[in-house]
Write a protein that holds these residues in place. Sequence first.
Motif, PDB file in Angstrom:
ATOM      1  N   ALA A   1       0.916  -1.225   0.289  1.00  0.00           N
ATOM      2  CA  ALA A   1      -0.021   0.072  -0.124  1.00  0.00           C
ATOM      3  C   ALA A   1       0.709   1.985  -0.208  1.00  0.00           C
ATOM      4  N   GLY A   2       2.462   1.136   0.183  1.00  0.00           N
ATOM      5  CA  GLY A   2       2.785   2.614   0.334  1.00  0.00           C
ATOM      6  C   GLY A   2       4.481   1.542   0.700  1.00  0.00           C
ATOM      7  N   ALA A   3       5.327   3.079   0.897  1.00  0.00           N
ATOM      8  CA  ALA A   3       7.282   2.805   1.659  1.00  0.00           C
ATOM      9  C   ALA A   3       6.705   1.920   2.980  1.00  0.00           C
ATOM     10  N   SER A   4       5.559   2.163   3.536  1.00  0.00           N
ATOM     11  CA  SER A   4       5.375   1.361   4.998  1.00  0.00           C
ATOM     12  C   SER A   4       4.356   1.608   5.456  1.00  0.00           C
ATOM     13  N   GLY A   5       3.296   0.880   4.433  1.00  0.00           N
ATOM     14  CA  GLY A   5       2.059   0.372   4.481  1.00  0.00           C
ATOM     15  C   GLY A   5       1.570  -0.883   4.307  1.00  0.00           C
ATOM     16  N   ARG A   6       1.129  -1.245   4.999  1.00  0.00           N
ATOM     17  CA  ARG A   6       0.560  -3.289   4.233  1.00  0.00           C
ATOM     18  C   ARG A   6       1.233  -3.650   3.144  1.00  0.00           C
ATOM     19  N   ALA A   7       1.292  -5.497   3.287  1.00  0.00           N
ATOM     20  CA  ALA A   7       0.621  -5.826   1.778  1.00  0.00           C
ATOM     21  C   ALA A   7      -0.481  -5.861   1.822  1.00  0.00           C
ATOM     22  N   ILE A   8      -0.704  -6.288   0.353  1.00  0.00           N
ATOM     23  CA  ILE A   8      -2.176  -6.440  -0.665  1.00  0.00           C
ATOM     24  C   ILE A   8      -1.555  -7.661  -0.687  1.00  0.00           C
TER      25      ILE A   8
END
Length: 116
Positions: A15-22
């Motif tokens: 979801a982003g550089a420090s975001g969750r996996a999709i």
Amino acid sequence: SRCRLSGYPAVALAAGASGRAIGVPAAADPSVRPRPVLLAPGGTAHAWLQVLDAMNYPAAACRPVTAAGLRVAPPGHGAARYLAHALPACATAPRGRGLLTIEPVQPGEARRGTAG
């Protein structure tokens, strides 16, 4: 220093550089046999990633979202790097299968037409 790689990189939509996996992480492509790759300092290796089009799945099965990029870790090394590249994704795995398939690490730069 020299580096030895063997196997499949870990790849997941993010979801982003420090975001969750999709969705689910990339599945290893068993049709290509892993071979050890010995890299000299500054050497190059690659791995082919197949990305299925999320729009090919019914919205109810896929729950479409936009991934901001990919998290990629070399085989045997836990630290993943983030690569920004927006692409359609599925929040859930349609028919139990994710959108990503990864081949093992191969020596040299990737060239169009050299996959598998």
